[in-house]
Design a protein around this motif. Structure first.
Motif, short mmCIF file in Angstrom:
data_model
loop_
_atom_site.label_atom_id
_atom_site.label_comp_id
_atom_site.label_asym_id
_atom_site.label_seq_id
_atom_site.Cartn_x
_atom_site.Cartn_y
_atom_site.Cartn_z
N TYR A 251 0.81 -1.22 0.00
CA TYR A 251 0.00 0.00 0.00
C TYR A 251 0.84 1.27 0.00
CZ TYR A 251 0.53 -1.90 4.69
OH TYR A 251 1.03 -2.51 5.79
N CYS A 252 2.15 1.13 0.13
CA CYS A 252 3.00 2.32 0.02
C CYS A 252 3.27 2.67 -1.43
CB CYS A 252 4.32 2.10 0.74
SG CYS A 252 4.10 2.01 2.50
N LEU A 256 2.67 1.09 -8.56
CA LEU A 256 3.57 0.07 -9.08
C LEU A 256 2.83 -1.26 -9.22
CD1 LEU A 256 6.88 0.69 -7.18
CD2 LEU A 256 6.74 0.09 -9.56
N ASN A 257 2.07 -1.60 -8.19
CA ASN A 257 1.32 -2.87 -8.24
C ASN A 257 0.32 -2.83 -9.39
OD1 ASN A 257 2.62 -3.09 -5.81
ND2 ASN A 257 0.80 -2.75 -4.60
N ILE A 567 6.54 -4.87 4.04
CA ILE A 567 5.19 -4.31 4.02
C ILE A 567 4.23 -5.47 4.22
CG2 ILE A 567 3.50 -3.02 2.69
CD1 ILE A 567 5.91 -1.34 3.10
N ALA A 568 3.51 -5.45 5.35
CA ALA A 568 2.73 -6.62 5.72
C ALA A 568 1.65 -6.96 4.70
CB ALA A 568 2.12 -6.42 7.10
N GLY A 569 1.06 -5.94 4.08
CA GLY A 569 -0.01 -6.21 3.12
C GLY A 569 0.46 -7.07 1.97
N GLU A 570 1.70 -6.86 1.59
CA GLU A 570 2.26 -7.61 0.47
C GLU A 570 2.79 -8.96 0.94
OE1 GLU A 570 5.05 -5.70 -2.67
OE2 GLU A 570 6.25 -6.30 -0.98
N ALA B 39 -2.85 2.45 8.59
CA ALA B 39 -1.79 2.91 9.49
C ALA B 39 -0.93 3.97 8.80
CB ALA B 39 -0.93 1.74 9.93
N ILE B 40 -0.80 3.85 7.48
CA ILE B 40 -0.01 4.84 6.74
C ILE B 40 -0.73 6.19 6.76
CG2 ILE B 40 1.01 5.37 4.49
CD1 ILE B 40 2.33 2.96 5.59
#
Lengths: 573, 168
Positions: A251-252, A256-257, A567-570, B39-40
């Motif tokens: 999510y950062c 790109l994804n 990154i935990a989401g990934e 959280a971001i």
């Protein structure tokens, strides 16, 4: 080169290669289960395949050999890739590749968890993404997507026997001639649980550490706390509907994804994005890379106590977010790319705005560098901490900045250019020691390179449409939908039945912010993905974390974690 | 609170409960239970541009025993649920909970085998914030709504505010 590799394998193994296939530029061979270790060892030792990128499980209910396990191998030195497939009936085991590749450990655990395929000879075959009380195997086609299972208590990672064993090992290590040390008793060891709900562990990662004094003598990690079933959700949606889910992987850097997912599906469709769409993808991807690196570095610096840098870097990021919000209506989860193009074109004045923001970014980086580059505390906390060699990094499946920090200039934008990356001039920054310091510095340098790429892309932005002219993938313009029956039908079919991706499979990949981000797509031609496997760059990197922190102190473990940018989401998908 | 404007002095007349609630309202210590994308955005809310300290809630505590406002920022999975419950139990009264974003509120578009369909399945929630993720402004609005309630309700233990959730 790849073609020859398959031929060479055929020469070497003859009839033991049961089949070979070539689809969309991906070469693969099928072998018997028992031959798998032999073939993988040959590929590693004689064909230069240093890296096991991923292990993919596929369920074919109704087939006698129900499951298929695909090993994705990559040679960085000889620049080729190959997939090795094995078929396995239910309840029969596949020989584990853990002895050959260290990254195999977690990849195989994942296949075991989600498909229930056991791996013979695996040292630690436990569930990894689902919780320990989960029953059944979630990615099997007969497991209903909405069937949740409650978890009543967290898993304990160290049993009393494990602690006793660790104490014995600590005594063996310290039993050197001439050195007299107090014997370590199991009750001397302190179990400290880091995470999962602590910001220093990035919210959803957990490491349990056994401490002897201040030193971590053994660590174990656990993931899966934010397993959101991307892969099962993908099977439940149409190809286009998967796009918003990709936002929430890393999510950062959602752009790109989006772009890499769109590329992967386009590969299966045999469609190529227009030059303008490609250039826009490059621009937004590099902006995402900058944002991702900014968050990684600022969070890492906060974790080691350097708060001021956080504000310097976060302000830049906030500023870029405002442009992204203007561009696609959302700050974080952008959902901007589309299969076959982009959601819409850039807005007027975009380039001037971005140029000014890149200037701000450079200022931010230079402010931070002034604060940290020769800062004694920073250097003491990072230099030599969590160092890893290139060979180990490859075996663990490292890619991206963490691999480049070890000194290997491997970047998919250079090695396998896509979206026109070969037209831009940029360097691939590398480190030397593969430690926390180098990982931070490589990211710093990469942001400057991303700026170079964006400026070139803005300068040479091709004109023309952003979407391909193909009614199979792109929604018709609204005037057509409201004005003609063909337009209505086209819109209806694309929305209700989805884009009809022809049956087949393909592995689309690109350089994500953390390394190689890949989508292994299998289509059966129904309009929904049959199987979608993400190759998240964090996953193999985090599998090495326990080993990286052993022997160090708890504050080092935090500094290392920040620099790996998990990154935990990934990671958990 | 009342101040005599005609004859200004160093005294303010008020009720003790009102003064305490006024103080409590502007000194919420948030515990970010940050697990995912939200959280971001919480980080953005804390940072300079949005600056949560304008509302007196900038003292982010990572120890539940020191905080009185839990912000659940992200998807809660079944694996995470027992941990969320434990951490909530470790917070001292009075305590409030904001479910930030649709995942924490209802599971969002993750309706699947691993995602809890809303954090309120395990702990009582006082305020739900829409958005995926919500913008910082949105979260700040939720914070001010919590402040209003703090001022009005004062020291009402969580169990009394959520009688249906006793023992949850």
């Amino acid at each position: 080169m790849s073609q020859k590799l398959v031929e060479r394998l055929r020469q070497e193994f003859g009839a033991r290669i049961l089949g070979e296939a070539s689809e969309h530029g991906d070469e693969s061979v099928t072998v018997a289960r028992d031959d798998l270790p032999l073939v993988l060892a040959h590929l590693r030792d004689h064909e230069g395949c240093e890296q096991l990128s991923d292990v993919v499980g596929i369920d074919h209910p109704g087939r006698q050999e129900r499951f298929e396990v695909v090993y994705l191998l990559r040679s960085l030195s000889r620049r080729h890739r190959i997939q090795v497939r094995v078929d396995v009936p239910e309840d029969e085991a596949v020989p584990s590749a853990c002895g050959l590749y260290r990254s195999a450990n977690w990849h195989e655990r994942e296949v075991y968890d989600l498909f229930g395929v056991p791996f013979a000879g695996h040292p630690d075959l436990r569930r990894i993404l689902c919780h320990h009380e989960f029953e059944g195997h979630a990615l099997r086609k007969d497991y209903p997507i909405e069937q949740g299972q409650e978890c009543t208590r967290p898993e304990k990672l160290f049993s009393d026997e494990d602690i006793a064993h660790a104490a014995r090992r600590a005594n063996e290590v310290s039993a050197q001639p001439g050195v007299v040390l107090d014997e370590v008793h199991p009750s001397d060891l302190l179990t400290v649980n880091l995470g999962p709900s602590h910001p220093a562990m990035h919210g959803a990662l957990r490491a349990e550490c056994l401490l002897d004094g201040e030193t971590i003598i053994e660590a174990r990690t656990e993931i899966g706390y934010i397993h959101r079933c991307f892969e099962k959700e993908a099977e439940d949606h149409t190809w286009a509907q998967v796009m918003p889910y990709t936002d929430r992987l890393n999510y950062c850097s959602a752009m790109l994804n989006n772009s890499i997912y769109a590329m992967a599906v386009e590969k299966l469709l045999g469609v190529e994005a227009t030059p303008r769409a490609q250039a826009i993808r490059v621009i937004v991807s590099e902006l995402s890379r900058i944002i991702d690196h900014l968050v990684c570095i600022c969070a890492n610096l906060v974790d080691i106590g350097a708060l001021t840098n956080y504000w310097y870097l976060y302000n830049v990021r906030e500023s870029i977010y405002q442009s992204l919000e203007k561009l696609c209506g959302s700050r974080l989860t952008t959902n901007y790319a589309r299969i076959g193009g982009m959601s819409h074109d850039l807005y007027p004045g975009f380039d001037e705005e971005i140029k000014a923001k890149l200037q701000e970014m450079e200022q931010g980086i230079s402010d931070v560098m002034k604060l940290v580059a020769r800062n004694r505390i920073f250097l003491d906390r990072t230099v030599g901490v969590g160092a890893i060699s290139t060979a180990d990094a490859l075996s663990w499946g490292y890619t991206g900045p963490c691999l480049r920090a070890t000194g290997l200039a491997w970047d998919l934008r250079k090695e396998a250019p896509y979206s026109g990356y070969d037209q831009y001039e940029f360097d691939v920054p590398t480190g030397e020691n593969g430690d926390t310091h180098d990982r931070i510095m490589v990211r710093m340098a990469e942001m400057i390179q991303s700026r170079r790429i964006i400026l070139q892309a803005l300068e040479n932005l091709p004109s023309g449409p952003v979407d391909v002219d193909d009614a199979r993938v792109i929604l018709p313009p609204k005037a057509k939908v409201y004005g003609s029956i063909e337009g209505v039908m086209n819109q209806f079919k694309l929305i209700y039945e989805g884009i009809q991706v022809p049956a087949g499979r393909g592995y689309g990949f690109g350089e994500g912010a953390n390394g190689e981000l890949g989508f292994f797509c299998v289509s059966d031609g129904t309009g929904h993905p049959y199987r979608m496997k993400v190759r998240p760059p964090c996953f193999p990197i985090f599998s090495s974390y326990a080993e990286l922190i052993e022997g160090g102190m708890v504050p080092d473990a935090i500094a290392i974690l920040g620099s790996l940018n998990i990154i935990a989401g990934e990671l958990d998908r | 609170m009342a101040v005599d404007l005609e004859r200004p002095s160093n005294f303010i007349t008020t009720r003790l409960r009102q003064a305490v609630n006024w103080g409590r309202k502007y000194s919420l210590w948030p515990l970010p239970f940050g697990v995912a994308c939200c959280a971001i955005e919480f980080m953005s809310t804390v940072s300079s541009y949005n600056d949560i300290s304008r509302f007196g809630a900038e003292l982010v505590r990572f120890s539940p025993r020191q905080s009185d406002l839990m912000i659940i920022a992200g998807t809660i999975s079944y694996k995470q649920a027992p941990i969320l419950k434990t951490i909530y139990a470790q917070m001292a009264e009075p305590k409030w909970v904001i479910a930030m974003g649709v995942c924490a509120s209802s599971g969002g578009f993750y309706n699947n085998y691993s995602t809890l369909q809303g954090a309120d399945h395990v702990i009582p929630v006082d305020m739900y914030v829409a958005g995926c993720p919500p913008t910082p402004e949105n979260l700040l609005y939720a914070l001010t709504r919590i402040q209003e309630r703090v001022e009005k309700e004062g020291f009402v233990p969580s169990a009394a505010r959520h009688p249906d959730r006793v023992g949850a």
